[in-house]
Design a protein around this motif. Structure first.
Motif, mmCIF file in Angstrom:
data_model
loop_
_atom_site.group_PDB
_atom_site.id
_atom_site.type_symbol
_atom_site.label_atom_id
_atom_site.label_comp_id
_atom_site.label_asym_id
_atom_site.label_seq_id
_atom_site.Cartn_x
_atom_site.Cartn_y
_atom_site.Cartn_z
ATOM 1 N N ASP A 167 18.405 -2.657 48.833
ATOM 2 C CA ASP A 167 19.777 -2.259 49.352
ATOM 3 C C ASP A 167 20.619 -3.644 49.551
ATOM 4 N N GLY A 168 20.173 -4.907 50.152
ATOM 5 C CA GLY A 168 20.828 -5.867 50.302
ATOM 6 C C GLY A 168 21.056 -6.582 49.134
ATOM 7 N N GLY A 169 20.568 -6.423 47.859
ATOM 8 C CA GLY A 169 20.884 -6.782 46.705
ATOM 9 C C GLY A 169 19.553 -7.703 46.451
ATOM 10 N N GLY A 170 18.302 -7.694 47.195
ATOM 11 C CA GLY A 170 17.403 -8.354 46.681
ATOM 12 C C GLY A 170 16.473 -7.496 45.736
ATOM 13 N N SER A 171 15.208 -8.304 45.411
ATOM 14 C CA SER A 171 14.185 -7.812 44.443
ATOM 15 C C SER A 171 13.048 -7.377 45.201
ATOM 16 N N ALA A 172 12.512 -6.434 45.364
ATOM 17 C CA ALA A 172 11.221 -6.128 46.054
ATOM 18 C C ALA A 172 10.213 -4.975 45.490
ATOM 19 N N GLU A 173 8.910 -5.202 45.707
ATOM 20 C CA GLU A 173 8.065 -3.890 45.481
ATOM 21 C C GLU A 173 7.108 -3.923 46.479
ATOM 22 N N ALA A 174 6.491 -2.571 46.683
ATOM 23 C CA ALA A 174 5.450 -2.345 47.508
ATOM 24 C C ALA A 174 4.265 -1.942 46.832
ATOM 25 N N LEU A 175 3.275 -2.752 47.588
ATOM 26 C CA LEU A 175 1.795 -2.831 46.859
ATOM 27 C C LEU A 175 0.965 -2.637 48.102
ATOM 28 N N ALA A 176 0.542 -1.116 48.521
ATOM 29 C CA ALA A 176 -0.348 -0.958 49.623
ATOM 30 C C ALA A 176 -1.640 -1.643 49.502
#
Length: 256
Positions: A62-71
């Motif tokens: 939402d802040g313009g960054g790039s991310a992904e989740a990996l539990a």
């Protein structure tokens, strides 16, 4: 164990540097992930709670960054290896590993800390760190470069009663293995930094036998302080190894 991934964020190119952060759902890990994303890194957030990771990713993107989740549960060595492989196959690189997963227990004295509590602390704080470091090692070696940041503790340098023997032993070991990594892996262009923070105002502090007051927590290091420190180390040139950083609030309760 559960390993689920979700990717979000559109800014940047395929050459964006990739950071894998454990313990990223809250506290120091989340602050580090945010700071890295703000600096243009793609961050892979790992932790045991998928819902928390999803919220953390959403806040970053939402802040313009790039991310992904990996539990991921770092206690599982095989799962850590599978996670590193998945990241490397998906992005073609793992430039940085940040080990921020860690716990302590309420019953900390020799008289009260059970064998199960000892095992849990050592499994997550120490063995979990080893598992992820071993998991990224072949990919970083193949790339001829890479960095690791291990979040230890003030207790990893100075022994005190409050953190307890299990936590102190685990964080002292993390400091030692970080330096041992540099002794061996500098030949391959790899480097590691051990962060040794005194008290940081994270939610885990409220689980202490005697929780600190809100006023005390306001004078401690804040997660964002450690996030900025992680980003500083991560963004140093490849020929620079920041071996360790001992950091505390100016009003340091460890001196009381």
């Amino acid at each position: 164990m559960s390993m689920a991934a979700a990717s979000t964020g559109t800014r940047g190119a395929a050459t964006r540097r990739v950071a894998w952060v454990t313990g990223a759902g809250t506290g120091i890990g989340l602050a580090g992930a945010r700071a890295l994303a703000e600096g243009g890194w793609h961050v892979v957030l790992s932790g045991r709670r998928e819902d928390m990771l999803a919220g953390a990713c959403a806040a970053i993107t939402d802040g313009g960054g790039s991310a992904e989740a990996l539990a991921l549960d770092v206690v599982d060595a095989g799962a850590a290896e599978a996670a590193a492989t998945r990241i490397a196959e998906r992005h073609g690189r793992i430039d940085l590993l940040v080990n921020a997963a860690g716990i302590n227990v309420q019953r900390r004295s020799w008289a009260d800390c059970s064998a199960a509590d000892w095992e849990r602390v050592l499994d997550i704080n120490l063995k979990g760190t080893v598992h992820t470091m071993r998991a990224v090692l072949p990919f970083m070696r193949a790339a001829g470069g890479g960095a690791i940041i291990n979040v230890a503790s003030w207790a990893g340098r100075f022994t005190a009663a409050m953190p307890g023997a299990a936590y102190t032993a685990s964080k002292s070991a993390v400091a030692a293995l970080t330096h041992e990594f540099n002794i061996e892996e500098f030949r391959h262009g790899l480097r590691a930094c051990c962060l040794l923070p005194a008290e940081v105002a994270t939610p885990i502090l409220k689980q202490r036998p005697v929780p600190p007051s809100d006023d005390d927590m306001a004078r401690m290091l804040q997660p964002e302080d450690l996030g900025q420190t992680i980003a500083f180390v991560a963004n140093m040139p490849a020929h620079v190894c920041v071996n360790e950083i001992l950091i505390s609030p100016t009003w340091n309760r460890m001196f009381l």
